[in-house]
Design a protein around this motif. Structure first.
Motif, PDB file in Angstrom:
ATOM      1  N   VAL A   1     -12.469  -8.417   2.488  1.00  0.00           N
ATOM      2  CA  VAL A   1     -11.257  -8.700   2.162  1.00  0.00           C
ATOM      3  C   VAL A   1     -11.305  -8.042   0.592  1.00  0.00           C
TER       4      VAL A   1
ATOM      5  N   ASP B   1      -8.388  -7.356  -2.608  1.00  0.00           N
ATOM      6  CA  ASP B   1      -7.059  -7.648  -3.054  1.00  0.00           C
ATOM      7  C   ASP B   1      -6.557  -6.362  -3.344  1.00  0.00           C
TER       8      ASP B   1
ATOM      9  N   ASN C   1      -0.355  -3.585  -6.804  1.00  0.00           N
ATOM     10  CA  ASN C   1       0.676  -2.888  -5.638  1.00  0.00           C
ATOM     11  C   ASN C   1       1.078  -1.993  -5.806  1.00  0.00           C
TER      12      ASN C   1
ATOM     13  N   ASP D   1       0.446   5.043   6.898  1.00  0.00           N
ATOM     14  CA  ASP D   1      -1.432   4.845   7.309  1.00  0.00           C
ATOM     15  C   ASP D   1      -2.429   5.598   7.569  1.00  0.00           C
TER      16      ASP D   1
ATOM     17  N   ALA E   1      -7.085  -2.443   8.189  1.00  0.00           N
ATOM     18  CA  ALA E   1      -6.553  -2.462   8.610  1.00  0.00           C
ATOM     19  C   ALA E   1      -5.173  -3.179   6.845  1.00  0.00           C
ATOM     20  N   LEU E   2      -4.466  -3.327   6.542  1.00  0.00           N
ATOM     21  CA  LEU E   2      -3.747  -3.553   5.018  1.00  0.00           C
ATOM     22  C   LEU E   2      -2.721  -4.917   6.160  1.00  0.00           C
ATOM     23  N   ARG E   3      -2.427  -5.657   5.444  1.00  0.00           N
ATOM     24  CA  ARG E   3      -1.874  -7.082   5.117  1.00  0.00           C
ATOM     25  C   ARG E   3      -1.403  -7.268   4.301  1.00  0.00           C
ATOM     26  N   GLY E   4      -0.182  -6.807   3.533  1.00  0.00           N
ATOM     27  CA  GLY E   4       0.680  -7.786   2.199  1.00  0.00           C
ATOM     28  C   GLY E   4      -0.723  -6.717   1.913  1.00  0.00           C
ATOM     29  N   ASN E   5      -0.989  -7.746  -0.018  1.00  0.00           N
ATOM     30  CA  ASN E   5      -2.013  -6.540  -0.217  1.00  0.00           C
ATOM     31  C   ASN E   5      -3.035  -6.833  -0.006  1.00  0.00           C
ATOM     32  N   GLN E   6      -3.629  -7.348   1.066  1.00  0.00           N
ATOM     33  CA  GLN E   6      -5.109  -7.329   1.921  1.00  0.00           C
ATOM     34  C   GLN E   6      -5.588  -6.429   2.605  1.00  0.00           C
ATOM     35  N   LEU E   7      -6.405  -5.295   1.959  1.00  0.00           N
ATOM     36  CA  LEU E   7      -7.292  -4.923   2.939  1.00  0.00           C
ATOM     37  C   LEU E   7      -8.747  -5.483   3.937  1.00  0.00           C
ATOM     38  N   THR E   8      -8.707  -6.167   4.935  1.00  0.00           N
ATOM     39  CA  THR E   8     -10.041  -6.086   5.602  1.00  0.00           C
ATOM     40  C   THR E   8     -10.774  -5.101   6.091  1.00  0.00           C
TER      41      THR E   8
END
Length: 336
Positions: free
Chosen positions: A5, A7, A10, A21, A36-43
């Motif tokens: 993950v 961070d 912005n 995307d 997958a991006l959730r908020g500012n976290q890219l997994t």
């Protein structure tokens, strides 16, 4: 299944993932990872090796964005083609794409493939460089950018651009006007590139002063070109005698770049190409570099790359799959 993950900042998260995307989806296809991006976290999920490689590439892409470089399709494809640990370690993407040759009106001209980077390095380190390969690989455009950069930074006093005046498979017939009007159809691609790299007024001033000269190859005979950046374009349409004549124009403090595509020779059938034979004559000489491009270096429309690859396959099949075509203009023409 491994997972990392990251961070994201912005300011760069949106640029990284692209509109709707699109960048992430393209990277997923190219890198065989789930992103997958959730908020500012890219997994990032996938095999351990691919997850580590992808995370390194993402970090490099963020560095490119921070330095003002865009993430276009060519950059994403280049990133995916680099096995970072197997091909020179971390930082190779930045090393290639971040090598800005020229910046004009906020647009940066830089290599987009490994071979393009090798080409620019060869131009910088050799007095004479040959760039040989199919259309759309950036041979002429990158050489022009290097020339304009050298002129604007006073590393040379002038740019000389030349082409052989050979018709591409069709007769143009009578052309009206003076000399420059008659040769304009042959030299127009060089002017088009110049207008991409300089303001019209600045270019006109350089042309008036003679610090940028665009002329047919025949006008090089008898000259010694000192303190100049000299580009011979469409060199596959030179004869061996013309090639020798051109190369011996080299003067002190000058640099030469010769570009061409030996599969697109427009000379009469009985005539050999100076570009197709020069490697046999000068190959291995000190201070002369040869860079060969292929379909992977095409940075035009994707269909152009497919066309180049299809023709390469066709030529090799006609020759019985014997590999690279020899430097023989007539052999190449017959195969095509």
């Amino acid at each position: 299944m491994a997972k990392i993950v990251l961070d994201l900042d912005n300011d760069h998260a949106a640029l990284l993932v692209g509109e709707t995307d699109a960048n992430l989806r393209m990277l997923e296809r190219l890198l065989d990872c789930d992103l997958a991006l959730r908020g500012n976290q890219l997994t990032i999920k996938g095999t351990e090796q691919e997850v580590e490689r992808t995370s390194e590439l993402i970090i490099e892409m963020l560095a490119l964005l921070e330095s003002g470089n865009p993430l276009d399709k060519a950059t994403l494809e280049l990133a995916a083609s680099l096995g970072l640990r197997e091909n020179g370690g971390k930082g190779r993407l930045t090393h290639i794409v971040g090598d800005v040759i020229l910046e004009h009106r906020g647009r940066r001209i830089a290599p987009k493939t490994v071979n393009q980077k090798a080409y620019i390095d060869a131009i910088r380190s050799n007095t004479v460089t040959f760039g040989i390969g199919p259309a759309g690989t950036g041979k002429t455009y990158l050489a022009m950018a290097a020339a304009v950069s050298a002129l604007l930074t006073n590393n040379v006093a002038r740019i000389i651009l030349t082409r052989p005046a050979v018709e591409a498979g069709e007769k143009l017939g009578f052309l009206p006007g003076g000399l420059m009007d008659k040769v304009d159809p042959y030299l127009r691609p060089l002017f088009d590139a110049l207008y991409d790299m300089m303001d019209a007024d600045t270019l006109a001033e350089h042309l008036d002063k003679g610090s940028i000269e665009v002329a047919p190859l025949a006008y090089m005979r008898g000259r010694t070109l000192n303190d100049a950046f000299i580009i011979l374009d469409e060199a596959q349409n030179t004869t061996p005698q013309q090639m020798q004549m051109f190369l011996t124009r080299l003067g002190f403090g000058s640099r030469m770049v010769v570009t061409g595509d030996v599969t697109q020779i427009d000379l009469p059938k009985e005539q050999y190409s100076g570009l197709a034979t020069v490697g046999e004559i000068l190959g291995g000489m000190r201070d002369i570099g040869f860079i060969t491009f292929d379909g992977h270096d095409v940075v035009r429309h994707k269909l152009v790359q497919d066309i180049v690859n299809a023709y390469t396959t066709y030529v090799e099949k006609r020759r019985g799959g014997k590999g690279r075509v020899k430097n023989d203009a007539n052999t190449r023409r017959r195969a095509i």
